[in-house]
Write a protein that holds these residues in place. Structure first.
Motif, PDB file in Angstrom:
ATOM      1  N   GLY A 217       0.798  -1.210   0.000  1.00 43.39           N
ATOM      2  CA  GLY A 217       0.000   0.000   0.000  1.00 43.39           C
ATOM      3  C   GLY A 217       0.838   1.271   0.000  1.00 43.39           C
ATOM      4  O   GLY A 217       0.306   2.349  -0.241  1.00 43.39           O
ATOM      5  N   ALA A 218       2.125   1.147   0.286  1.00 41.79           N
ATOM      6  CA  ALA A 218       3.005   2.309   0.266  1.00 41.79           C
ATOM      7  C   ALA A 218       3.398   2.639  -1.176  1.00 41.79           C
ATOM      8  O   ALA A 218       2.964   1.970  -2.129  1.00 41.79           O
ATOM      9  CB  ALA A 218       4.235   2.044   1.121  1.00 41.79           C
ATOM     10  N   GLN A 219       4.204   3.641  -1.332  1.00 40.70           N
ATOM     11  CA  GLN A 219       4.676   4.062  -2.643  1.00 40.70           C
ATOM     12  C   GLN A 219       6.192   4.221  -2.616  1.00 40.70           C
ATOM     13  O   GLN A 219       6.790   4.443  -1.567  1.00 40.70           O
ATOM     14  CB  GLN A 219       4.024   5.392  -3.062  1.00 40.70           C
ATOM     15  CG  GLN A 219       2.531   5.286  -3.310  1.00 40.70           C
ATOM     16  CD  GLN A 219       1.943   6.615  -3.741  1.00 40.70           C
ATOM     17  OE1 GLN A 219       2.455   7.677  -3.398  1.00 40.70           O
ATOM     18  NE2 GLN A 219       0.854   6.569  -4.493  1.00 40.70           N
ATOM     19  N   ARG A 220       6.774   4.086  -3.810  1.00 42.76           N
ATOM     20  CA  ARG A 220       8.227   4.251  -3.918  1.00 42.76           C
ATOM     21  C   ARG A 220       8.538   5.100  -5.146  1.00 42.76           C
ATOM     22  O   ARG A 220       8.044   4.821  -6.244  1.00 42.76           O
ATOM     23  CB  ARG A 220       8.927   2.895  -4.018  1.00 42.76           C
ATOM     24  CG  ARG A 220      10.434   3.002  -4.234  1.00 42.76           C
ATOM     25  CD  ARG A 220      11.091   1.679  -3.938  1.00 42.76           C
ATOM     26  NE  ARG A 220      11.032   1.390  -2.505  1.00 42.76           N
ATOM     27  CZ  ARG A 220      11.064   0.164  -1.998  1.00 42.76           C
ATOM     28  NH1 ARG A 220      11.131  -0.875  -2.796  1.00 42.76           N
ATOM     29  NH2 ARG A 220      11.010  -0.017  -0.695  1.00 42.76           N
ATOM     30  N   ARG A 221       9.365   6.110  -4.924  1.00 42.32           N
ATOM     31  CA  ARG A 221       9.787   6.978  -6.006  1.00 42.32           C
ATOM     32  C   ARG A 221      11.048   6.409  -6.643  1.00 42.32           C
ATOM     33  O   ARG A 221      12.031   6.131  -5.959  1.00 42.32           O
ATOM     34  CB  ARG A 221      10.046   8.390  -5.494  1.00 42.32           C
ATOM     35  CG  ARG A 221       8.811   9.096  -4.992  1.00 42.32           C
ATOM     36  CD  ARG A 221       9.120  10.384  -4.244  1.00 42.32           C
ATOM     37  NE  ARG A 221      10.033  11.248  -4.958  1.00 42.32           N
ATOM     38  CZ  ARG A 221      11.247  11.567  -4.521  1.00 42.32           C
ATOM     39  NH1 ARG A 221      11.687  11.088  -3.362  1.00 42.32           N
ATOM     40  NH2 ARG A 221      12.035  12.362  -5.223  1.00 42.32           N
ATOM     41  N   VAL A 222      10.981   6.226  -7.962  1.00 46.52           N
ATOM     42  CA  VAL A 222      12.117   5.653  -8.678  1.00 46.52           C
ATOM     43  C   VAL A 222      12.421   6.519  -9.891  1.00 46.52           C
ATOM     44  O   VAL A 222      11.549   7.209 -10.435  1.00 46.52           O
ATOM     45  CB  VAL A 222      11.830   4.203  -9.133  1.00 46.52           C
ATOM     46  CG1 VAL A 222      11.608   3.296  -7.945  1.00 46.52           C
ATOM     47  CG2 VAL A 222      10.639   4.142 -10.080  1.00 46.52           C
ATOM     48  N   ARG A 223      13.684   6.477 -10.272  1.00 41.39           N
ATOM     49  CA  ARG A 223      14.118   7.095 -11.518  1.00 41.39           C
ATOM     50  C   ARG A 223      14.282   5.991 -12.545  1.00 41.39           C
ATOM     51  O   ARG A 223      14.998   5.004 -12.293  1.00 41.39           O
ATOM     52  CB  ARG A 223      15.414   7.852 -11.320  1.00 41.39           C
ATOM     53  CG  ARG A 223      15.958   8.507 -12.607  1.00 41.39           C
ATOM     54  CD  ARG A 223      17.287   9.167 -12.339  1.00 41.39           C
ATOM     55  NE  ARG A 223      17.121  10.255 -11.378  1.00 41.39           N
ATOM     56  CZ  ARG A 223      18.141  10.771 -10.689  1.00 41.39           C
ATOM     57  NH1 ARG A 223      19.357  10.273 -10.820  1.00 41.39           N
ATOM     58  NH2 ARG A 223      17.927  11.760  -9.849  1.00 41.39           N
TER      59      ARG A 223
END
Length: 590
Positions: free
Chosen positions: A325-331
């Motif tokens: 349910g969390a989010q992850r910022r990726v490049r």
């Protein structure tokens, strides 16, 4: 030149190559040198080829036996020729069951007597002594071919020479010793053909063996490169996903799995990720894949023009949903593969932006630590001068107000000295790997001594409670370092705990072979941003703190293979913060 055939390939990990009559047997079989040697000493014959040739030989022997038995039944031949053909059938059947012949034995190997030379002998008997007008000349090609395919070239030429001599002897026998021109001419032409067959068959077989060896070596190099690439990709912290232009997933490394919130099996984290079907299965089931795949397909559709294949597409920052349910910022960076205007596949590189920010923060902290150490050295000398001047002022007559000011000066000098010591401690050389053994330190007694010293400076009364349950357990820890760690934790608890009775608790216990020291306080829950950097240097929510106490405490614990951690846990129904030190116990007798 050697013409020994190589065994069949049994390596199931080599799908690009079809099963071969000459490829080495098994993944660990040795590869023939190229070009093949001329000594005929390369290796055993392929079991597959051996069984095929021996089976064909058994059929030929059985046909000859039936033919001669029929001739004898109708009175057109002697019985001993039937017995010779029966012996050939038995020898051929035994050869099928025997293991393949080895070319290392040379032309004089005993196995050749039961194969090539036995066939030549039987065919010679039939050519010379068999009655009737039957011509057995074509049969002489068989042992020559057999020797050329599975034996050295010298053996094949020897068989051709023996066959030629047999045909000449048969021509002499049929002509009753006269030089019959037709029979001798036919024997000479047939013998020349046998030599040509022997030479060509052995040469072509040697070329085929060499080509299979070269292909096998290329296959092994390709497998080696694939394993190296897989190990490199597995060890990278950057996520890698290889996908086809249509969206099929070919490969994903463990770092990519972690970024999308998937835990691969601990036994072999690369196996499922390296399998195209397995990687596609677990990656497609994650909520992060749809936005990632949509971004990649959109970028691939935009590719046009003369840009060469492999040119990277400008990176983008995406926020991927995780299964929790969390989010992850990726490049994300995309490298197309294939034709410039029609890429067939693409490689996606994923970078965790949070990890990048952490690395930048760590580098900044390291630089700040070096600068702070240099500044601390410069501050120490003026502090010594201020402390000395304050001591001299104490010797003169001073009013109460002046003594109060002098006391403030000395108090702040001590505080600055303590901060300088903390800063310099962070810049010291790490603890050596081979340190002398430390004497056993009784845990309860060491904690009680350090606690008594701290209470003399900061009396607590009923606010602090002691719970000693370590018994006679001892630890390998420097007493001064343990005192410093405990004082840091107590100062932190004193700063944040309430004034109620039992607001601070110091507990010691033993669980199996592990000792535990806990400093608990009933302070408020630590906010998540602060908790994330709790043990980092210069990170503190208290304005009058250097932010080095918890960092130095953990560093000291790690020198003695101990672990310092924070957890939120209640005591007697009251929530609070517990700083727990877990360390090996030398004596766990409670």
């Amino acid at each position: 030149m050697n013409t020994a055939a190589s065994p069949k390939a049994e390596d199931t990990d080599s799908p690009p190559f079809a099963p071969s009559w000459y490829a080495p047997a098994g993944p660990d079989a040795a590869i023939h040198p190229w070009p093949p040697s001329a000594t005929g000493e390369d290796g055993p014959v392929s079991p597959r080829l051996w069984r095929l040739l021996m089976g064909a030989r058994l059929l030929v022997a059985a046909a000859l036996l039936l033919l001669q038995a029929a001739a004898w039944w109708y009175g057109n031949g002697p019985g001993w020729i039937v017995a010779v053909c029966g012996a050939l059938v038995l020898i051929s059947a035994a050869a099928v069951a025997l293991p393949p012949v080895s070319a290392r034995g040379g032309v004089g190997a005993p196995r050749w007597l039961l194969t090539v030379w036995a066939d030549l002998g039987v065919f010679a008997v039939l050519q010379v002594f068999a009655p009737g007008n039957l011509n057995f000349t074509p049969l002489f090609v068989w042992p020559v071919l057999l020797a050329a395919v599975i034996g050295p070239r010298l053996l094949a030429l020897g068989c051709a020479a023996a066959g030629t001599l047999t045909l000449l002897a048969a021509a002499w026998h049929d002509g009753r010793g006269a030089l019959a021109t037709a029979e001798w001419m036919q024997a000479g032409v047939t013998g020349s053909g046998l030599f040509i067959v022997a030479w060509l068959a052995s040469h072509l077989t040697a070329r085929l063996v060499g080509e299979h060896d070269a292909a096998r070596r290329s296959q092994q190099l390709a497998d080696l490169h694939r394993q190296i690439n897989r190990l490199i990709a597995t060890g990278l912290g950057e996520g890698i996903v290889v996908m086809a232009a249509g969206g099929a997933i070919w490969y994903a490394n463990p770092a990519a799995a972690r970024m999308v919130g998937v835990d691969l099996p601990a036994s072999d984290p690369t196996r499922e990720a390296d399998d195209a079907t397995g990687a596609g299965r677990w990656l497609r089931q994650t909520p992060a894949w749809p936005p990632l795949a949509a971004w990649a397909r959109a970028r691939l559709r935009r590719l046009s023009g003369p840009a060469p294949s492999g040119r990277p597409v400008p990176s983008s920052e995406l926020t991927l949903p995780l299964p929790s349910g969390a989010q992850r910022r990726v490049r994300v960076r995309l490298h197309p593969l294939g034709a410039p205007q029609r890429p067939e596949a693409a490689v996606l590189f994923l970078e965790d932006l949070h990890a990048i920010e952490q690395r930048v923060r760590t580098e900044k902290l390291a630089a700040m630590g070096r600068i702070s150490a240099a500044v601390a050295h410069e501050i120490r000398n003026p502090l010594a001068a201020i402390a000395q001047a304050s001591a001299l002022l104490h010797e003169d007559e001073a009013t109460p107000a002046q003594r109060h000011l002098i006391g403030l000066i000395e108090q702040n000098v001590r505080r600055l000295n303590r901060t300088v010591d903390d800063v310099l401690e962070t810049a010291r050389i790490p603890w050596p790997d081979h340190q002398p053994p430390l004497p056993a330190l009784p845990l309860d007694q060491a904690v009680d001594d350090a606690l008594a010293d701290w209470l003399r400076q900061r009396p607590q009364g009923a606010r602090l409670q002691r719970d000693a349950r370590a018994g006679e357990a001892t630890i390998a820890f420097d007493p001064e370092h343990l005192r410093r760690v405990l004082v840091n934790l107590l100062d932190n608890a004193d700063r944040h705990a309430s004034a109620a009775a039992g607001a601070i608790r110091v507990e010691t216990a033993v669980d199996g072979g592990q000792a535990r020291l806990t400093v608990w306080s009933d302070g408020d829950d630590i906010p998540a941003p602060v908790r994330e950097h709790l043990f980092e240097p210069f990170a503190s929510s208290y304005s009058r703190s250097s932010g080095l106490g918890l960092y130095l405490s953990r560093e000291l614990c790690q020198r003695y293979h101990a672990d310092l951690s924070h957890e939120r846990s209640p005591r007697e129904g009251r929530p609070g913060n517990a700083f727990v030190i877990r360390l090996p116990a030398a004596d766990a007798t409670a």
